[in-house]
Scaffold this active site. Structure first.
Site, PDB file in Angstrom:
ATOM      1  N   HIS A  83     -30.967  45.702 -25.106  1.00 23.83           N
ATOM      2  CA  HIS A  83     -31.579  46.999 -24.809  1.00 23.83           C
ATOM      3  C   HIS A  83     -31.266  48.043 -25.882  1.00 23.83           C
ATOM      4  O   HIS A  83     -31.954  49.054 -25.972  1.00 23.83           O
ATOM      5  CB  HIS A  83     -31.234  47.485 -23.386  1.00 23.83           C
ATOM      6  CG  HIS A  83     -29.883  48.098 -23.202  1.00 23.83           C
ATOM      7  ND1 HIS A  83     -28.806  47.410 -22.698  1.00 23.83           N
ATOM      8  CD2 HIS A  83     -29.439  49.356 -23.419  1.00 23.83           C
ATOM      9  CE1 HIS A  83     -27.764  48.206 -22.613  1.00 23.83           C
ATOM     10  NE2 HIS A  83     -28.105  49.397 -23.050  1.00 23.83           N
ATOM     11  N   ASP A 219     -27.890  40.181 -22.275  1.00 23.57           N
ATOM     12  CA  ASP A 219     -28.298  41.425 -22.928  1.00 23.57           C
ATOM     13  C   ASP A 219     -27.719  41.547 -24.342  1.00 23.57           C
ATOM     14  O   ASP A 219     -26.814  42.331 -24.591  1.00 23.57           O
ATOM     15  CB  ASP A 219     -27.858  42.604 -22.049  1.00 23.57           C
ATOM     16  CG  ASP A 219     -28.519  43.913 -22.447  1.00 23.57           C
ATOM     17  OD1 ASP A 219     -29.107  43.970 -23.550  1.00 23.57           O
ATOM     18  OD2 ASP A 219     -28.436  44.881 -21.682  1.00 23.57           O
ATOM     19  N   SER A 645     -22.736  50.782 -24.461  1.00 26.34           N
ATOM     20  CA  SER A 645     -23.529  49.568 -24.503  1.00 26.34           C
ATOM     21  C   SER A 645     -23.415  48.936 -25.868  1.00 26.34           C
ATOM     22  O   SER A 645     -23.502  49.619 -26.890  1.00 26.34           O
ATOM     23  CB  SER A 645     -24.986  49.874 -24.210  1.00 26.34           C
ATOM     24  OG  SER A 645     -25.179  49.802 -22.838  1.00 26.34           O
TER      25      SER A 645
HETATM   26  N1  ARG Z   1     -28.019  50.566 -17.425  1.00 23.80           N
HETATM   27  C1  ARG Z   1     -27.683  50.121 -18.726  1.00 23.80           C
HETATM   28  C2  ARG Z   1     -27.376  51.352 -19.632  1.00 23.80           C
HETATM   29  O1  ARG Z   1     -27.342  52.439 -19.171  1.00 23.80           O
HETATM   30  C3  ARG Z   1     -28.705  49.197 -19.296  1.00 23.80           C
HETATM   31  C4  ARG Z   1     -30.041  49.801 -19.499  1.00 23.80           C
HETATM   32  C5  ARG Z   1     -31.137  48.881 -19.928  1.00 23.80           C
HETATM   33  N2  ARG Z   1     -32.399  49.504 -19.561  1.00 23.80           N
HETATM   34  C6  ARG Z   1     -33.125  49.167 -18.479  1.00 23.80           C
HETATM   35  N3  ARG Z   1     -34.048  50.007 -18.030  1.00 23.80           N
HETATM   36  N4  ARG Z   1     -32.967  48.026 -17.875  1.00 23.80           N
HETATM   37  O2  ARG Z   1     -27.869  51.576 -20.673  1.00 23.80           O
HETATM   38  N1  ASP Z   2     -25.886  50.766 -20.232  1.00 22.26           N
HETATM   39  C1  ASP Z   2     -25.118  51.836 -20.822  1.00 22.26           C
HETATM   40  C2  ASP Z   2     -25.420  52.022 -22.305  1.00 22.26           C
HETATM   41  O1  ASP Z   2     -26.520  51.796 -22.758  1.00 22.26           O
HETATM   42  C3  ASP Z   2     -23.673  51.659 -20.569  1.00 22.26           C
HETATM   43  C4  ASP Z   2     -23.302  52.319 -19.290  1.00 22.26           C
HETATM   44  O2  ASP Z   2     -23.848  53.396 -18.994  1.00 22.26           O
HETATM   45  O3  ASP Z   2     -22.426  51.789 -18.597  1.00 22.26           O
HETATM   46  O4  ASP Z   2     -24.654  52.556 -23.047  1.00 22.26           O
END
Ligand code: ARG
Ligand code: ASP
Length: 710
Positions: A83, A219, A645
């Site tokens: 991502h 990921d 991330s």
């Molecule tokens: N939640 C994770 C972070 O904040 C992964 C995000 C990936 N994006 C998604 N819409 N699945 O970045």
């Molecule tokens: N998914 C998040 C990122 O892209 C990490 C998190 O918020 O825990 O940095």
């Protein structure tokens, strides 16, 4: 700064059980090393950060400003999340070469794909410069003047402090303006795409599984850093060569067990762990619900189109994911803050703080704090809400409006800086917009606009809105604008922006779309922005005083870490499951079996590629299995946030065991209130990454480049 010394003293003392924190790498020795060792770490603080010899920090660059990455070979091979590389993978994709759907693997260096604009940034040195930054500010009583002086000190120090020609100085504030730290950095600008799994692996579970455990997402994506012949940063050139790092991570195949020590090293973006209770109350009851509703509507519209049309699905994939991501996070955060009684917890903390203030006879300095917070937060409430609505509706989720806003800024440049600046900026804007319009669909945006303009006109505090949008027929308004405005295509945009400055400004002001943006922007900039800034400045000053008080008056074993600010931090803990609710208990790791359990043939979130199914059926896992099973993800007690991330998950000896990418649902409130019982970070098991590269993609030459620890 006496209390900073006190702070160091404070942390030299033995500390309570693990409970999160994002720590400054150069200060680990005094603050954390002991505790880290007690948790099982076998390295020393200087193995993690050292200015004089290579250390782990030399293998952890920030990835494109918003994510983290790590170097995993002597030839500059770089690992980050799928991502995080999503925008790049998407930008090389077309309906014919759809790398999002099918994955991409360079089978040799010549096939690696350049990404103009992408850069990774290494930290060379970290140094406390508080005294220099605060020089000459003690005598200033007005907050605005103080901040002005600080800003000018930072500007001149940034220019004058020593660094090499290709490096940059950056100064950042810690503890809300109580400490300032210099980072000397190096940015590499030739970073090429090496590999990405198909989205059905790299984004498996997509938005349904996002922020959720148990998780089964691979990921990750791979890039390579290129440098000039002297190993220095350089713009893209075919003559550049793979970067030779000062350090790269050995990759461990040993696997993990519950309670193993883990360390996550990266660039957490922003946390607000020390907000007063009244601020948290506003987030829970007003600001988050408003932002959630705006995105709810925008997402529903886009989703409808994306399910029906594959070209739109590709065009909107990246935008959709980023809007959905924080939409879902705010929902989880709001629930978590309520469920954990965060407001009450903060109120108790405040009461206790005031007791300490009394005991220490510091009423004069801190006694008024909470009344002042109360007064200012009450006053800022409608402005803060309007601001969030403006940002969400105008600047983020309706493209005609956000593009229009760029033109509005252009007109302001014309008015304030004259024709030459205007023309330069105009050409620049036109160039940038080319990319924007590649992924723009008029029909999608029109439907989004129709939804959001009505929401804005009816829900954003009415007293600040221009009357042109109050009580209107929004369907009609939408149809009118989208049938007449030139902002709905790049062609239209080009024709609007050609001609001499005066002619361009005149054309702009005749455009229906532009007219609306201008009315909205002017109302916001006149009615909301100045007052918001004025009150917010006072709140920042209060927050700084509050932070100073917390540092001074907290018990000796309190773990007061600075809020995240996109600088390099260390967080550590253990591999661990959790129990979020009565009779609910989660294990620490997932396996490929779980991918197959979730498999829904043909589904856009839970489909599984045939090749992976075959590998699963024949248990063809190579050397990457664990007792015949293929590990996929695991969780730990590392305190992370957005920006972490892609961060390396590191074992006790400094080997790579995983790749951070998310947090668990019950713990998404950790940016505001960290509860060690239920906050967990989610990592991809490095064995799954290697398995996908080697057995799934047949790119074993990449694994051969790494240093594998067995
Ligand atoms: N939640 C994770 C972070 O904040 C992964 C995000 C990936 N994006 C998604 N819409 N699945 O970045
Ligand atoms: N998914 C998040 C990122 O892209 C990490 C998190 O918020 O825990 O940095």
């Amino acid at each position: 700064m006496k209390f900073l010394k006190l702070l160091v003293l404070l942390f030299a003392l033995p500390m309570a059980a693990q409970q999160g924190g994002m720590w400054i790498p150069s200060l680990l020795k005094g603050m954390n090393e002991k505790e880290m060792k007690s948790l099982g770490m076998k390295m020393s603080a200087s193995d993690i950060y050292d200015v004089n010899k290579s250390s782990l920090k030399d293998a952890v660059p920030q990835f494109n400003g918003g994510c983290t990455s790590e170097v995993i070979s002597s030839k500059g091979l770089l690992l980050t999340n799928h991502h995080c590389g999503f925008g790049e993978i998407q930008s090389h994709s077309t309906v014919e070469h759809d790398y999002l759907t099918n994955g991409f693997w360079a089978m040799n260096q010549a096939e690696e794909l350049p990404n103009p604009g992408l850069e990774v940034t290494f930290i060379v040195k970290i140094e406390d410069v508080s005294a220099k930054v605060l020089d000459g500010t003690t005598s200033l009583t007005s907050e605005a003047e103080k901040q002005k002086k600080i800003a000018s000190n930072i500007a001149s120090l940034t220019n004058t402090l020593p660094k090499e020609a290709w490096q940059e100085n950056r100064i950042r504030t810690f503890y809300e303006g109580n400490q300032y730290i210099l980072f000397v950095i190096e940015s590499y600008k030739d970073v090429r795409l090496v590999g990405a799994p198909p989205s059905s692996i790299g984004k498996f579970g997509s938005d349904t599984d996002n922020w959720v455990w148990p998780r089964h997402t691979g990921d990750f994506s791979l890039f390579r850093i290129y440098a000039d012949k002297n190993n220095r940063p350089a713009e893209y050139s075919k003559d550049n060569v793979p970067y030779t790092p000062k350090h790269f991570f050995p990759v461990s195949l040993k696997g993990i067990e519950e309670d193993d020590f883990t360390l996550v090293f990266g660039y957490p973006g922003r946390t607000t762990e020390y907000l007063p209770s009244i601020a948290v109350e506003q987030i829970v009851n007003s600001l988050n619900p408003a932002k959630i509703e705006v995105r709810d509507r925008a997402l529903k519209v886009a989703d409808g189109f994306m399910r029906k049309d594959n070209a739109i699905k590709i065009q909107y994939a990246s935008k959709y994911a980023s809007i959905a991501n924080y939409w879902k996070k705010w929902i989880g955060e709001t629930q978590g803050l309520k469920k954990s009684n965060a407001i009450e917890v903060k109120q108790k903390f405040e009461k206790n703080f005031l007791d300490q203030v009394q005991k220490a006879h510091k009423e004069e300095e801190y006694g008024q704090l909470f009344e002042d917070f109360q007064k200012n937060y009450t006053e800022i409430a409608p402005y803060a809400l309007s601001r969030d609505y403006f940002m969400e509706v105008v600047l983020r989720n309706t493209e005609l409006l956000s593009i229009g806003y760029k033109l509005f800024q252009l007109e302001q440049v014309y008015n304030s800086k004259g024709e030459q600046s205007f023309t330069d900026r105009k050409n620049n804007t036109l160039e940038n917009l080319k990319e924007t319009y590649k992924d723009f669909n008029k029909n999608v945006d029109e439907k989004v606009f129709e939804q959001l303009i009505e929401l804005y006109a009816t829900k954003s505090p009415q007293q600040f809105l221009p009357e042109q949008i109050l009580k209107k027929d929004y369907k009609k308004m939408t149809a009118e604008i989208y049938s007449q405005s030139d902002l709905t295509s790049y062609k239209g945009m080009e024709s609007l922006l050609t001609g001499n400055p005066k002619a361009v400004i005149a054309k702009l002001n005749k455009d229906k779309g532009y007219q609306l943006v201008k009315v909205l922007a002017e109302a916001y900039l006149k009615n909301v922005n100045p007052k918001y800034d004025e009150i917010n400045l006072k709140i920042s000053a209060l927050q700084r005083t509050y932070m100073k008080g917390i540092l001074e008056l907290s018990p000796k074993d309190a773990r007061i870490f600075p809020d995240a600010n996109s600088t390099l931090r260390v967080t550590y803990g253990k591999v661990k499951g959790y129990e979020p609710a009565d009779a609910v208990s989660y294990g620490y790791g997932t396996y490929l079996d779980g991918v197959m359990e979730k498999y829904i043939p043909g589904d856009y979130e839970f489909d599984v590629p045939q090749k992976l199914i075959d590998l699963y059926n024949t248990k063809d896992y190579g050397p990457y299995d664990m007792k015949g099973k293929m590990p996929v993800c695991f969780i730990g007690t590392n305190h992370t946030t957005g920006g972490n991330s892609g961060s390396p998950a590191i074992d006790a000896k400094g080997n790579l065991i995983g790749l951070n990418f998310d947090r668990v649902w019950e713990g998404t409130m950790s940016d505001i209130y960290y509860d060690p019982a239920i906050c967990r970070n989610i990592m991809v098991d490095i064995r799954y990454v290697l398995f996908i590269i080697d057995k799934y993609a047949g790119a074993k030459h990449l694994v051969d480049e790494m240093k594998i620890v067995k």
